[in-house]
Each structure stands twice: as C-alpha cells, then as structure tokens.
Design a protein around this motif. Structure first.
Motif, PDB file in Angstrom:
ATOM      1  N   ALA A  13       0.820  -1.205   0.000  1.00  0.00           N
ATOM      2  CA  ALA A  13       0.000   0.000   0.000  1.00  0.00           C
ATOM      3  C   ALA A  13       0.858   1.260   0.000  1.00  0.00           C
ATOM      4  O   ALA A  13       0.610   2.201  -0.760  1.00  0.00           O
ATOM      5  N   PHE A  14       1.887   1.297   0.852  1.00  0.00           N
ATOM      6  CA  PHE A  14       2.721   2.490   0.952  1.00  0.00           C
ATOM      7  C   PHE A  14       3.600   2.671  -0.280  1.00  0.00           C
ATOM      8  O   PHE A  14       3.828   3.799  -0.731  1.00  0.00           O
ATOM      9  N   ALA A  15       4.110   1.566  -0.832  1.00  0.00           N
ATOM     10  CA  ALA A  15       4.924   1.668  -2.038  1.00  0.00           C
ATOM     11  C   ALA A  15       4.097   2.201  -3.206  1.00  0.00           C
ATOM     12  O   ALA A  15       4.549   3.068  -3.966  1.00  0.00           O
ATOM     13  N   ILE A  16       2.885   1.693  -3.351  1.00  0.00           N
ATOM     14  CA  ILE A  16       1.994   2.172  -4.419  1.00  0.00           C
ATOM     15  C   ILE A  16       1.649   3.633  -4.205  1.00  0.00           C
ATOM     16  O   ILE A  16       1.623   4.439  -5.149  1.00  0.00           O
ATOM     17  N   ILE A  20       2.359   6.594  -6.858  1.00  0.00           N
ATOM     18  CA  ILE A  20       1.265   7.397  -7.410  1.00  0.00           C
ATOM     19  C   ILE A  20       1.535   8.890  -7.235  1.00  0.00           C
ATOM     20  O   ILE A  20       1.328   9.691  -8.157  1.00  0.00           O
ATOM     21  N   VAL A  21       2.003   9.275  -6.060  1.00  0.00           N
ATOM     22  CA  VAL A  21       2.332  10.684  -5.824  1.00  0.00           C
ATOM     23  C   VAL A  21       3.425  11.141  -6.786  1.00  0.00           C
ATOM     24  O   VAL A  21       3.367  12.235  -7.351  1.00  0.00           O
ATOM     25  N   ALA A  22       4.441  10.302  -6.977  1.00  0.00           N
ATOM     26  CA  ALA A  22       5.526  10.650  -7.896  1.00  0.00           C
ATOM     27  C   ALA A  22       5.006  10.832  -9.323  1.00  0.00           C
ATOM     28  O   ALA A  22       5.421  11.754 -10.037  1.00  0.00           O
ATOM     29  N   LEU A  35      10.580   7.425  -4.624  1.00  0.00           N
ATOM     30  CA  LEU A  35       9.493   7.866  -3.751  1.00  0.00           C
ATOM     31  C   LEU A  35       8.687   6.680  -3.219  1.00  0.00           C
ATOM     32  O   LEU A  35       8.239   6.683  -2.066  1.00  0.00           O
ATOM     33  N   GLY A  36       8.529   5.656  -4.047  1.00  0.00           N
ATOM     34  CA  GLY A  36       7.832   4.456  -3.581  1.00  0.00           C
ATOM     35  C   GLY A  36       8.571   3.754  -2.463  1.00  0.00           C
ATOM     36  O   GLY A  36       7.978   3.359  -1.454  1.00  0.00           O
ATOM     37  N   ILE A  37       9.886   3.600  -2.620  1.00  0.00           N
ATOM     38  CA  ILE A  37      10.696   2.933  -1.597  1.00  0.00           C
ATOM     39  C   ILE A  37      10.748   3.753  -0.314  1.00  0.00           C
ATOM     40  O   ILE A  37      10.627   3.215   0.801  1.00  0.00           O
ATOM     41  N   LEU A  83      -5.205   2.845 -10.834  1.00  0.00           N
ATOM     42  CA  LEU A  83      -5.611   4.126 -10.270  1.00  0.00           C
ATOM     43  C   LEU A  83      -7.121   4.267 -10.168  1.00  0.00           C
ATOM     44  O   LEU A  83      -7.629   4.910  -9.255  1.00  0.00           O
ATOM     45  N   LYS A  84      -7.864   3.652 -11.082  1.00  0.00           N
ATOM     46  CA  LYS A  84      -9.319   3.817 -11.032  1.00  0.00           C
ATOM     47  C   LYS A  84      -9.930   3.078  -9.847  1.00  0.00           C
ATOM     48  O   LYS A  84     -11.062   3.359  -9.456  1.00  0.00           O
TER      49      LYS A  84
END
Length: 203
Positions: A13-16, A20-22, A35-37, A83-84
């Motif tokens: 969840a946190f990696a995704i 996504i933010v990146a 950013l995912g790591i 993303l959807k």
C-alpha cells in the motif's frame, strides 16, 4: 493472520502510494521508484534511528524490498488499471499498513525498554513517517498533519502498547482491528482535528 502478512499489505500500500504521488508530480521512472521505496520504508528507518537500532537493519528485509519494487513496477506499467480502483481499496490497505506498522514500531520500542513517550513516537513514525517524507520530497504539505485524522490512531496504538493494555497475540490483533476501523471511519466520515488559521493583517 500473521504479522508478516500485515507488513506485506502495508508495504504494498505504501509503495503504491509513493509511486502514485511521484507520477502525479510527473517524476521520471527513477523518481517513481525512489518515492515508492521511501514511502514504504522511511518510517521504519526513522524509527530505527530513534530507538537506537542501526538503519542498516532494513537491508535485511530483502523480500520486502522485492515486494515493494514489484508493486511500484506494476503501478508504473499499468497506471490506469490500478488508479481507477485506488480510491476504493487504497485507503483500506493504507489503514492496514498504518495499524500494523504503528503496533510494530511500539513493540520495537517496548522491547528495548524505552519510556512511554518514546513508544508513542516510535508508533507514529513507523506508521506515518514514510508518508511525511514522501510528501516533503514531492513538495507537498504532509497530508498526515492536515487531512483526516491519521497519526492520532498510530499514537493511540503506541499508547495502548506502551501502557501494557495490549499484551498477547489476541489483544494485539484486537488493537489492530480497532485502529483499522478508526482510520477507515475517519476517512469515510471526514473526521478532522480542530485547526485554526492565523493571518497577519498588514496595514
């Protein structure tokens, strides 16, 4: 349900989330992976610094790093597919990660016989530290500090563990469920902590 399974869900969840933010900030592929790591492991690294564990201990989690890298790769290759559905299951997975990591962070601190304040801080940093670092690297105000109630649930988990109110496997799993439900409710019902804006009027 093992703690390892909860950790895996949280890592994914946190990696995704970081990826996504990146991508929202239009980072290149290297930025997406970094950013995912950072989002997945940043909280644990900060916690280790706080309680005196070597940050290098994170590198022993080879399987977790592989899971994070695979998750980020899938997001990068198939962004529209994931993303959807992110708004539906993303916040629930994030709640699971927050609860699992907060409790683990608190347990780490308790095992080292640290005071209650350190246990609570360890829970907060492990559960939400990665998200804070992610937002700062993305040039955003940390959502943890201004959106729905988030870090408070991690602090609550740390408080229960630090006071010895959650001892034993059953009690810890019950605490985990309570934290997940609280986090999901705060998202669904848009619970907010009191806030006040300060404006300096210049004449």
């Amino acid at each position: 349900m093992a703690w390892e399974v909860l950790s895996i869900i949280g890592i994914i969840a946190f990696a995704i989330s970081g990826a996504i933010v990146a991508m929202e900030e239009e980072y290149d592929i290297l930025g997406v992976y970094i950013l995912g790591i950072v989002t997945a492991f940043g909280g644990g690294a900060i916690r280790n610094l706080l309680i005196g564990l070597p940050v290098s201990a994170l590198w022993s989690q080879g399987k977790m790093f592989t899971i994070a890298l695979v998750s980020i790769t899938i997001v990068f290759l198939f962004p529209k597919l994931l993303l959807k559905h992110w708004s539906t299951w993303g916040n629930f997975s994030d709640a699971i990660g927050l609860a699992a990591f907060a409790i683990q962070g608190a347990l780490f601190a308790v095992q080292r016989e640290l005071p209650l304040s350190a246990v609570i801080v360890a829970a907060i940093l492990t559960g939400s530290g990665g998200g804070i670092v992610r937002d700062l690297l993305a040039g955003r105000k940390p959502l943890v500090l201004k959106a729905e109630i988030y870090a408070v649930w991690a602090a609550l988990g740390g408080l229960f563990v630090g006071l010895g109110l959650a001892q034993g496997e059953i009690a810890l799993y019950l605490l985990f469920l309570i934290l997940v439900v609280c986090r999901v409710c705060s998202y669904l019902f848009k619970w907010r902590l009191p806030a006040r804006s300060y404006f300096l009027n210049k004449g």
